[in-house]
Write a protein that holds these residues in place. Structure first.
Motif: not given
Ligand SMILES: [Zn+2]
Length: 260
Positions: A100-107, A172-174, A193-195
């Motif tokens: 979804s994106h690469l923030h620490y809690d997803h990647a 939007g979030h990233t 994801g984190d939208m």
């Molecule tokens: Zn995030």
């Protein structure tokens, strides 16, 4: 086709992260970590990889000063490899991972899936490698500082060409945030994801505390809500805070409608 939600630990963080104008700011919230596994006839697809287990055991080394704000809880069974094995899937059997994106809690689980191709928006890769100061703490270089087979996207992707697993840019979030439309046999689901962190707050157009572009975020909300209506789809957010209060999109909304 099957869709499984894998529970991969949680963190506690201040309510301000999720809505800086909420009266509950100053209190800690339980934020679940979820990873989603899709069993498609042409192979498994993973949506995100969760956090790295060392965030729970050695947070300051991995996350730096942000460790004071995000208190990560993961047991030995909460890593992505262990969670996959618990449902009978070998990590080496995962060929496709949509991030979804690469923030620490997803990647954080990328390194545990060395055989997989990782589908990301090109904008996300750029942002993750050179994050602006206001999101610097949310990207951990160690999550992707090793050989990774990236598939860089610049828009939508129908993963298998059958319209059943479709990657949708939802910035939007990233800048490079993306969601996944999954057309199961009897239901259509949108993994968001984190939208948003709470469907309720998204429906009410309440902006979260972590946002790269409010305008692009609201446009993504409108796009996803129109798909929810068109497909009768269920929206599932990675960290859904109000699971008991999720309400469906009723009709495509515009910003104008929200003010009326
Ligand atoms: Zn995030």
């Amino acid at each position: 086709m099957r869709l499984l939600a894998l529970s991969c630990g949680y963190e506690t963080a201040d309510f301000a992260v999720f809505d800086p104008l909420d009266p509950r700011v100053g209190t800690k919230v339980h934020v679940p970590y979820h990873v989603y596994l899709i069993d498609h006839p042409k192979g498994f697809v993973l949506f995100d990889t969760g956090a790295h287990p060392s965030l729970a055991t050695d947070p300051v080394v991995r996350l730096g000063p942000a460790a004071a704000a995000f208190d990560v809880h993961m047991g030995p069974e909460d890593g992505i490899a262990e969670r996959l094995r618990s449902v009978g899937v070998k990590p080496g059997d995962i060929a496709h991972v949509v991030q979804s994106h690469l923030h620490y809690d997803h990647a954080g689980g990328i390194e545990f899936l060395p055989q997989a191709s990782f589908y990301v928006q090109r904008r996300e890769l750029q942002f993750a490698h050179w994050p602006p100061v206001y999101q610097r703490d949310l990207y951990v270089p160690a999550d992707f500082a090793h050989p990774v087979h990236w598939v860089e996207l610049t828009g939508k992707l129908d993963l298998f060409g059958d319209e059943r697993v479709v990657v949708l840019p939802t910035p939007g979030h990233t800048p490079g945030h993306q969601s996944l439309l999954v057309r199961l046999d009897d239901e259509t689901v949108i993994l968001g994801g984190d939208m948003a962190y709470s469907t309720t707050k998204m429906r009410d157009r309440r902006l979260p505390g972590i946002v790269w572009s409010p305008d692009e975020l609201v446009a993504s909300w409108e796009m996803v809500e129109s798909l929810e209506v068109r497909y009768g789809a269920r929206l599932i957010l990675t960290h859904e805070l109000d699971l008991d209060a999720v309400r469906p999109a009723v009709e495509p909304r515009t910003d104008e409608g929200a003010r009326a």
